[in-house]
Scaffold this active site. Sequence first.
Site, short mmCIF file in Angstrom:
data_model
loop_
_atom_site.label_atom_id
_atom_site.label_comp_id
_atom_site.label_asym_id
_atom_site.label_seq_id
_atom_site.Cartn_x
_atom_site.Cartn_y
_atom_site.Cartn_z
N GLU B 77 36.14 5.98 51.31
CA GLU B 77 36.45 7.08 52.22
C GLU B 77 37.63 7.95 51.77
O GLU B 77 38.24 8.64 52.59
CB GLU B 77 36.71 6.53 53.63
CG GLU B 77 35.47 5.85 54.22
CD GLU B 77 35.57 5.78 55.73
OE1 GLU B 77 34.67 6.34 56.38
OE2 GLU B 77 36.54 5.17 56.23
N HIS B 96 44.17 7.47 57.92
CA HIS B 96 42.88 7.17 58.53
C HIS B 96 42.95 5.78 59.12
O HIS B 96 43.38 4.83 58.47
CB HIS B 96 41.76 7.24 57.48
CG HIS B 96 40.44 6.75 58.02
ND1 HIS B 96 39.83 7.32 59.11
CD2 HIS B 96 39.64 5.72 57.64
CE1 HIS B 96 38.71 6.66 59.37
NE2 HIS B 96 38.57 5.69 58.49
N HIS B 98 41.33 2.89 62.42
CA HIS B 98 40.34 2.46 63.43
C HIS B 98 41.02 1.90 64.67
O HIS B 98 40.45 1.04 65.35
CB HIS B 98 39.44 1.36 62.86
CG HIS B 98 38.74 1.69 61.58
ND1 HIS B 98 38.15 0.72 60.79
CD2 HIS B 98 38.51 2.86 60.94
CE1 HIS B 98 37.60 1.30 59.72
NE2 HIS B 98 37.82 2.59 59.79
N HIS B 166 34.14 5.37 65.11
CA HIS B 166 34.72 5.05 63.81
C HIS B 166 36.25 4.97 63.85
O HIS B 166 36.82 3.95 63.48
CB HIS B 166 34.23 6.12 62.84
CG HIS B 166 34.70 5.97 61.43
ND1 HIS B 166 34.10 6.60 60.38
CD2 HIS B 166 35.74 5.29 60.89
CE1 HIS B 166 34.72 6.29 59.25
NE2 HIS B 166 35.72 5.49 59.52
#
Lengths: 245, 245, 245, 245
Positions: B77, B96, B98, B166
């Site tokens: 990613e 990034h 979660h 996500h």
Amino acid sequence: MTDIDQLINEVVAANRILAHEGVVDAYGHVSVRHPHDPNLFLLSRSRSPELVEPEDIMTFRLDGSPADGRSDGAYVERFIHCGAYEANPDVMSVVHSHATSVLPFTISSVPLKPVIHTASHCGGNIPVWDSQDKFGDTGLLVSDIDQGRDLARVLGDNKVALMRGHGFTAVGRSLGEVLKISIYLPQNAQVYMDAIKLGGSVKFVTPGEIAIRDSFGPGGRELKRAMDYWARRAGCSHYLEYKKS
Amino acid sequence: MTDIDQLINEVVAANRILAHEGVVDAYGHVSVRHPHDPNLFLLSRSRSPELVEPEDIMTFRLDGSPADGRSDGAYVERFIHCGAYEANPDVMSVVHSHATSVLPFTISSVPLKPVIHTASHCGGNIPVWDSQDKFGDTGLLVSDIDQGRDLARVLGDNKVALMRGHGFTAVGRSLGEVLKISIYLPQNAQVYMDAIKLGGSVKFVTPGEIAIRDSFGPGGRELKRAMDYWARRAGCSHYLEYKKS
Amino acid sequence: MTDIDQLINEVVAANRILAHEGVVDAYGHVSVRHPHDPNLFLLSRSRSPELVEPEDIMTFRLDGSPADGRSDGAYVERFIHCGAYEANPDVMSVVHSHATSVLPFTISSVPLKPVIHTASHCGGNIPVWDSQDKFGDTGLLVSDIDQGRDLARVLGDNKVALMRGHGFTAVGRSLGEVLKISIYLPQNAQVYMDAIKLGGSVKFVTPGEIAIRDSFGPGGRELKRAMDYWARRAGCSHYLEYKKS
Amino acid sequence: MTDIDQLINEVVAANRILAHEGVVDAYGHVSVRHPHDPNLFLLSRSRSPELVEPEDIMTFRLDGSPADGRSDGAYVERFIHCGAYEANPDVMSVVHSHATSVLPFTISSVPLKPVIHTASHCGGNIPVWDSQDKFGDTGLLVSDIDQGRDLARVLGDNKVALMRGHGFTAVGRSLGEVLKISIYLPQNAQVYMDAIKLGGSVKFVTPGEIAIRDSFGPGGRELKRAMDYWARRAGCSHYLEYKKS
């Protein structure tokens, strides 16, 4: 060790305890009024509570200026403490916190009320101070004496004032009392939130119960027991050692 | 130590901090734009953030290819970072994550909004990117530059984009700013969720308040205080040591 | 070290990982099918997962009897594993857990569904096995082969079956896959619960997305990354050391 | 080591276990009835459970007076234990706790019921004692024998009584049984709260299931497994060492 040195150690322990119990994180602070001069108070320079050491503790005047000639960076929000000490001579210690479980009540129209006995020292009335009311859009910090005084005005004779979208300020007749309030207010908030969500009716701690428990005073053996425990957990019992002798 | 060596250490510290604060777990990553070449960025090879070491930090081009000749496995990613840096020259750092408390807002029709002042840097508008809209059924990963660009398009000038089912992507003008956003966005989500469940009306941080707080800039003493704290907790202060001298 | 010795070490690591990640507590267990004989499986004697050592791992037949001549106390609920291995030759590993955030869905009429991509391996259909349906009042344990087979019947081709008032059983094509399912199923349950409470509509992971993610297979680099992380956190990396060479 | 010395060590371990599992904090306590004289029980002097040492364990009569000539400060609320032992000869051990997830049910009109099998030992009926009913406004403590007896009256033949705005009292046929009840009651409360919030119907553990599980008795291998685990986690296995030989 002078009594002021001991008090500094207690303030350090209070910082570590509040950090360990999750009441403060990178932000938040705790102060005590100076025992020899009611126009002064002891508060760390700008550091996260978990990291505070004795040499970080400074002395401030009630206008927020340092009274010890030090030029270390001070907390922007020291005016929370200034306002509280100025408004009420009974206030001997102040905590400011952003504890997560209290925050929903700072933005909700549903008022926070005491539901558990360990939080009775928070008092039966917990007002919310919204900086918008008097100051409009701000940086949501209590960054001058006017704001500190307005917060103290809303706090009034209560033990705790919530601050909209920000946190809470608690005051006590002793450092131990304000620690207990600050540790059990978040738990009370969590319990009340959960009870609301159950969907039934909810019983509060009654005014009579609050008055009886308040009459137990701001210290005593039960609080000493808790202080020993909190200090041990936070690894800062040595700052309170002399208290045992 | 070169400035790049120092920056690599800061990226390592950022990985450890995000892991320790529960923002990332086995998955999630953080990058910084290269200070000498805006077409490059620094990002770990594919490792869980808590385990990242200086030698894991690679240099990538904005198309996702390694610019340092290394053939270590890269995060699938990494295109999240490519898209964000390509779209906006002001973006200097990308996270990034979660984080669990943010995830409900990625799948709910109820939008996430800032309710606490520590999260004001997340901005007033937090869009949701749903990979279904443009790509239909996928593996729910941002695994090529097209997807990275589409995410950046939805992100626009905002600081945070949620990703359906996500997680989220956050961008900042500095590594410190994006850390603060990433740490307080989950707390803001938790507080807003809890406030909704109380059943009353909810007050948000106002656009004016957000603008004032944004004008404080992406660094400053208050953020330095937090960085010291987060690094100490995560046991990685040594990676930021030189910053003290 | 034989391949069986290595596998025993992996089972020990899996026990410690599940304990550290909060998936199991005093109770719960994890097994693997024997690589040389599909009619056997490896499972600890009756110990809490956090305490399991290599010498605790026993070998059982599919009827629940020990195949290694040992008379150590076995888990009463080993029949969960018996039933799952007997019913489906693709099942190579089984976890049984009482994870708290999953439990509400075992007693509620609201079905658990996948909402986050990390939980897509749990599959789109998560049935609930209620021991009342076939056995009436019991001790709520899977304590014989009939009960194990009935649970396996309800599990069918799915990856997870909830157990009413009790917990869940998960199966995987590899130990790593069933660990990932068991770690992210509780997180998925928490996120879905929270999303429901927000009061809006909720988007699920689609069947197409599940199928694509399932096609990534039961292992791979992304899972290896997670295993490294979980093992490091649980302090049991040494049980997986040989895997690095 | 005499059997009483061993029992003292077990009580110490029980204190540490309850603290480590989050059942008690600064407050809360656990006692056992004296094995040689049913009119006596063993309970720590007034200390937080996490800090209790063998020399803290005192012996009390059922009227709350010390039977060992010691004048150490006793828990104000030792009358909880007095009342429970006096009312029911089957009670061999008592826990008093303020566990947070149980507290909402002490103030809500929604009754707490068993929903998970690990909490079946809490019994099917969990009454709430409100000190207001008989005593009106008080300090919300059980601070004399009248209050202790009234609490015991409401407890009746049940295993657990909730105390309004305060906590719970649990009794067991053995120390291990009351530990298990005290550890899983909070988890049961959390699961039931979450299930209620899902909005569907909820299935309870049935009376038949409770009866079958109760017939397993107050000890056994499964409980031994849990004790080993809890003690190891709390770092107090050495207080139970002799039990292995």
